[in-house]
Design a protein around this motif. Structure first.
Motif: not given
Lengths: 73, 443
Positions: A19, A38-39, A41-42, A45
């Protein structure tokens, strides 16, 4: 003998590395911002899991394969 | 095109003026979507792998509190990975749809541009034709038809109100293209933003304190198991013995601790206490209610420790184990955990592991290793094995030795069966008997 925590940690690190690869953007500020979000967040996480898994249960791995091998069959 | 009136778009201007497509190129979004699909596959495969690995052992080969916790954690992470995989797939789908709709909008825009060009061309042609007609009119013609001349002049100047029918079509289609592009982009960005809320589940999956405690505790057991694995590989493989019950027994011991005790020990760990001292406290806590005197009857233990039997190839291993426990002064904490489903005397013992109090002595291990112990030390680098883990390894080595004897030596089986009552009662007390046992066998 590999513990579940080892497996999880390696998996989390692999995910974090995956990621960490920036997603391709398109030149539109609105959409690129969302893509980066989004990237990120991935990545965050997976990194959080990676960090957590280094201190998370070192569960004894009792996979049948390991035991079978150690038992000589 | 450039017209005689000096402008490229004529006096009416570009039909698409005032309209602006959003910047960017939907083309790379296909690559982005493919990246997300790949991420989804990684997440799905990884999560499923962990779930499969856990389900293969938790509840069967590995049971008890930590097993359940491990299964729960793995399941939680696998669920989170699955959710993230779904999110990545959804994000990919969103981007594909966005790219498709955006591309459609761009195609519409290009058609609008074509229509606009056609409109400009037709309007220019109209002006040029009027200009040609005007210039071809003689003075007599102009005098004879002043209205016609005036109209021709107006047409040539672009002020006669002539509009190509393509102009309106271009504007309509251009406006639609812009709207569609904005809608596609907004749909994409909104969809991705919604996904962000799901993505965070992976990092928040593992629980905190108790897992940390289990980590510290079970890490020692895991290392001990490494030693046991090496031991079994070199000595017990011939017996075909499966020692998969060891973690089960350990986990039963762990699960016997009440939540308050676990919470207190977790707190101590959080305050920087040595993990294995804390683990020792746990063992002590559990052992206080579950002590048993021994896996072996005194007579058989004496025979085993004497080296009279060489069934292990190196009986000193067992002897070393006994002396190792004596050197640690922990034999009194020996206890066994019986499998409730097993029947028969040795059937119960077979399901047990000798788990001993691993309270750290602070001085390290005072091992009277002997020949076998030295070999084991050399072979397995015991210096890195923590106290609790090492003691577990030693105790289990004893158990394995006894198991092998029971399986392969009739005299030993007979002896065990004859003293079955003692084994059957190992869970009921006689805490002090373990110490007596070692004394009885001369250690």
């Amino acid at each position: 003998m590999q513990s579940f925590a080892d497996q999880l940690n390696k998996q989390a690190q692999a995910w974090a590395a995956t990621f960490a690869t920036a997603l391709t953007t398109c030149g539109n500020p609105t959409l690129d911002g969302a893509i980066s979000g989004v990237g990120g967040a991935f990545k965050a996480s997976a990194e959080q899991l990676s960090g957590a898994s280094t201190t998370t249960a070192g569960f004894v791995c009792t996979t049948s394969g390991n035991f079978s091998q150690a038992d000589g069959g | 095109m450039r017209t005689s009136d000096g402008g490229s778009t004529g006096p009416l201007g570009d039909p698409l003026a005032g309209l602006q497509m959003p910047p960017g190129d939907p083309g790379p979004l296909g690559t982005t979507a493919n990246q997300l699909t790949s991420w989804a596959n990684d997440l799905g495969t990884g999560g499923a792998g962990h779930r499969s690995a856990a389900s293969a052992v938790v509840g069967s080969a590995w049971i008890g509190g930590a097993a359940n916790q491990a299964g729960k954690t793995v399941s939680t992470i696998a669920d989170a990975a699955s959710s993230m995989a779904d999110a990545a797939d959804h994000a990919s789908s969103v981007l594909h749809t966005c790219a498709s709709n955006w591309s459609t909008a761009i195609a519409e825009w290009k058609r609008a541009q074509t229509l606009a060009a056609q409109a400009l061309q037709e309007e220019s042609a109209h002006r040029n034709a009027a200009a040609t007609a005007t210039s071809s009119m003689t003075g007599a013609d102009r005098t004879a038809n002043p209205t016609g001349y005036a109209q021709a002049q107006a047409a040539a100047g672009g002020s006669d109100g002539f509009l190509s029918p393509h102009r309106a079509e271009a504007v309509t289609l251009g406006q639609k293209a812009v709207d569609d592009a904005i809608q596609a982009i907004n749909m994409g960005s909104t969809g991705l933003a919604e996904i962000n809320g799901v993505v965070g589940t992976l990092g928040s999956a593992p629980s905190a304190a108790k897992d940390s405690f289990l980590n510290n505790l079970m890490d020692g057991v895991g290392k001990a198991n490494s030693v046991i694995g090496a031991f079994a590989t070199t000595t017990m493989a011939r017996a075909g013995y499966s020692y998969a019950t060891l973690p089960s027994a350990l986990e039963k011991a762990f699960s016997a601790a009440d939540d308050a005790t676990v919470a207190r020990l977790v707190q101590e760990l959080g305050n920087g206490a040595d993990p294995f001292e804390v683990a020792g406290q746990l063992w002590s806590h559990v052992a206080g209610e579950n002590v048993a005197k021994s896996l072996f009857a005194a007579q058989e233990m004496k025979s085993l420790s004497s080296g009279g039997l060489n069934v292990l190839g190196d009986s000193g291993v067992a002897k070393w184990g006994i002396r190792g426990m004596g050197g640690l002064a922990i034999a009194g904490d020996v206890f066994t955990v019986l499998h409730p489903d097993e029947g028969g005397n040795w059937g119960k013992a077979e399901q047990a592991s000798a788990v001993v109090n691993g309270v750290a002595t602070g001085g390290g291990l005072a091992l009277d290793a002997g020949e076998g112990g030295a070999a084991l030390l050399a072979a397995n680098s015991l210096d890195w094995v923590p106290v609790a883990g090492q003691v577990v390894a030693i105790g289990t080595g004893l158990f394995l030795a006894g198991d092998y004897l029971y399986t392969h030596e009739k005299w030993f089986k007979d002896g065990i069966d004859a003293t079955g009552q003692g084994i059957a009662n190992v869970a009921t007390g006689a805490y002090h008997e373990a110490g007596h046992l070692l004394s009885d066998i001369g250690l």
